[in-house]
Structure formats: C-alpha cells, structure tokens
Design an enzyme around this catalytic site. Structure first.
Site, PDB file in Angstrom:
ATOM      1  N   GLY A  12       0.661  -1.096   0.165  1.00 55.22           N
ATOM      2  CA  GLY A  12       0.095  -0.197   0.324  1.00 55.22           C
ATOM      3  C   GLY A  12       1.041   1.445   0.410  1.00 55.22           C
ATOM      4  N   ASN A  14       1.848   2.906  -2.473  1.00 52.70           N
ATOM      5  CA  ASN A  14       0.624   3.670  -3.374  1.00 52.70           C
ATOM      6  C   ASN A  14      -0.715   4.299  -2.966  1.00 52.70           C
ATOM      7  OD1 ASN A  14       1.697   4.125  -6.636  1.00 52.70           O
ATOM      8  ND2 ASN A  14       2.357   1.746  -5.689  1.00 52.70           N
ATOM      9  N   ILE A  94      -9.207  -7.291 -12.783  1.00 51.88           N
ATOM     10  CA  ILE A  94     -10.572  -6.786 -13.320  1.00 51.88           C
ATOM     11  C   ILE A  94     -11.221  -7.512 -14.117  1.00 51.88           C
ATOM     12  CG2 ILE A  94     -11.498  -4.711 -12.723  1.00 51.88           C
ATOM     13  CD1 ILE A  94     -10.120  -5.269 -10.387  1.00 51.88           C
ATOM     14  N   ASN A 108      -4.471   2.798 -13.491  1.00 52.29           N
ATOM     15  CA  ASN A 108      -4.103   2.186 -12.855  1.00 52.29           C
ATOM     16  C   ASN A 108      -2.311   2.331 -12.727  1.00 52.29           C
ATOM     17  OD1 ASN A 108      -2.777  -1.328 -12.224  1.00 52.29           O
ATOM     18  ND2 ASN A 108      -1.941  -0.781 -13.898  1.00 52.29           N
ATOM     19  N   HIS A 110       1.551   1.429 -13.301  1.00 50.89           N
ATOM     20  CA  HIS A 110       1.967   0.551 -13.782  1.00 50.89           C
ATOM     21  C   HIS A 110       3.760   0.937 -14.000  1.00 50.89           C
ATOM     22  CE1 HIS A 110       3.228  -3.499 -16.458  1.00 50.89           C
ATOM     23  NE2 HIS A 110       4.389  -2.630 -16.519  1.00 50.89           N
TER      24      HIS A 110
HETATM   25  C1  GRF Z   1       4.710  -2.330  -6.993  1.00 48.10           C
HETATM   26  O1  GRF Z   1       5.673  -2.902  -7.472  1.00 48.10           O
HETATM   27  C2  GRF Z   1       3.865  -1.005  -7.626  1.00 48.10           C
HETATM   28  O2  GRF Z   1       4.940  -0.987  -8.437  1.00 48.10           O
HETATM   29  C3  GRF Z   1       3.248  -1.896  -8.154  1.00 48.10           C
HETATM   30  O3  GRF Z   1       2.031  -2.664  -7.393  1.00 48.10           O
HETATM   31  C4  GRF Z   1       3.428  -3.130  -6.146  1.00 48.10           C
HETATM   32  C5  GRF Z   1       2.964  -2.210  -4.788  1.00 48.10           C
HETATM   33  O4  GRF Z   1       2.827  -1.648  -4.589  1.00 48.10           O
HETATM   34  N1  GRF Z   1       1.905  -0.619  -8.816  1.00 48.10           N
HETATM   35  P1  GRF Z   1       2.040  -1.421  -3.218  1.00 48.10           P
HETATM   36  O5  GRF Z   1       3.193  -0.709  -2.022  1.00 48.10           O
HETATM   37  O6  GRF Z   1       1.213  -2.171  -3.005  1.00 48.10           O
HETATM   38  O7  GRF Z   1       1.065   0.368  -3.053  1.00 48.10           O
END
Ligand code: GRF
Length: 200
Positions: A12, A14, A94, A108, A110
């Site tokens: 989490g 992001n 999804i 999303n 990426h």
């Molecule tokens: C990371 O590898 C990110 O690049 C991808 O999902 C993975 C986990 O992200 N989008 P997060 O720390 O759970 O947000």
C-alpha cells in the site's frame, strides 16, 4: 469532491502516497471513500484503517465461484459511490463487467514506461528484472486508463527514472516507486478531480 475507491493487494505505498497527497492538499477535491483488497493481510488495509477509511477485504477465496467474487467486488464499488476507481498495486484481474461499468473512470499505475515491460505476467519485481535484463538506461512508471486488455488502456501520465550501474531489481523498484509512482498517481487523481482530463 471526487469519491475514489482504491484497490490494493500489498504494502500500500501507492495508497499511502495518495493519502499523504490529500493531507498536503496536493490532491484537491478528491477523497478516498473505500480501500478494497483481495488479500486480508495487505498492509494497505492497515494504512486505510489508520485514516478511518473503510477497509474491505473481498477475496476470491471467500466465494464459491469467480463470478460471485466479481459480483461482490462490483457491489462494494457501487455501495462506495466511487466515481473513480484506482488500481494501486492491485494484483487481481478486473473482470470486463467492472471495467465496462467504470470505463474512463478506472486508472492503474504500472511500474514501467508502457509499452515496455508490461502485459500479462509483468507485475512487481518481474518488471524491473526484465528492464535490467534488457539493459535499458531509462525506465519509469505509467498511469493509464484501464480497458479490457492488460496495461493497454489510454496513457494518462508517465515519468522517466534513470537506471543506475549496479541496480538490483529491488533497488530499481524502490527508485521507480519513490521518483515516479508516488508522484504520478496523486497527480493523476488531482487532474481527474479537477476534470482537467476527461476520458477519451
Ligand atoms: C509495486 O511493485 C508497484 O510498482 C506496483 O504494485 C507494487 C506494490 O505497490 N504498482 P504498493 O506498495 O502496494 O502500492
């Protein structure tokens, strides 16, 4: 106020970048109304709980059929009144019925510069392993609208990140998260909330 649902599967970071950006008012006119994870152990759920945000685990394992899982996920999104769905480290495929319902309103993040190192099987560390294997000097991250393909929807934002001598996949992943993902996703949400960009 743009109601946003964030779908997660892991740590989490992001999601945390989104929450911090809202607190710092770098994201204006948007709120996270629900966080949904397929993984009950996702630390992302804890991050949501700490902010008093409804944190739901909707796991395929809890449903007799994939279809019932999809229906439960769609119902939770509808109940949240989300106007934007953000896949932030979401590892669940999804289903088309949800993609159709949120066409142009689902994004999303990426961890590469699409169309490089993306598509089926390209997620998490694998993306960075392949970038290092290919020897690219620049990688980065992409925010795109979600369509019926895998990482194929219209690109909204991208940010380049330098690959450095001696990078391991883990070091590169962290740099891409810090220098690109955690910047792009909040920016995309703010842009959409400001209606600066509508879906094509
Ligand atoms: C990371 O590898 C990110 O690049 C991808 O999902 C993975 C986990 O992200 N989008 P997060 O720390 O759970 O947000």
């Amino acid at each position: 106020m743009l109601k946003t649902a964030v779908l997660v599967s892991g740590g989490g970071t992001n999601l945390q970048a989104i929450l911090d950006a809202i607190d710092r008012k770098e994201i204006r006119d948007a709120e996270v109304s629900v966080v949904i994870s397929n993984n009950p152990n996702a630390y992302a759920l804890e991050r949501a709980r700490r902010k008093g945000i409804p944190a739901l685990c909707i796991s395929p394992k809890a449903y007799e059929t994939r279809e019932k899982f999809h229906k439960a996920l769609l119902e939770a999104l509808r109940d949240s009144k989300a106007e934007l769905v953000v896949l932030a480290g979401c590892l669940v495929v999804i289903p088309e019925m949800i993609i159709r319902e949120y066409k142009g309103r689902m994004i999303n993040i990426h961890p590469s510069l699409i169309p490089s190192f993306c598509g089926t099987g390209y997620y998490g560390l694998k993306v960075h392993e392949e970038a290092l294997k290919r020897g690219v000097k620049v990688t980065g991250a992409t925010v795109h609208f979600v369509d019926e393909g895998t990482d194929t929807g219209p690109i909204l934002l991208q940010k380049a990140v330098e690959v450095k001598e001696g990078d391991t996949p883990e070091v590169l992943q962290r740099r891409v998260m810090e220098e690109a993902e955690w910047i792009l996703l909040p920016k995309a949400i703010d842009m959409l909330a400001q209606k600066a960009l509508g879906p094509e």
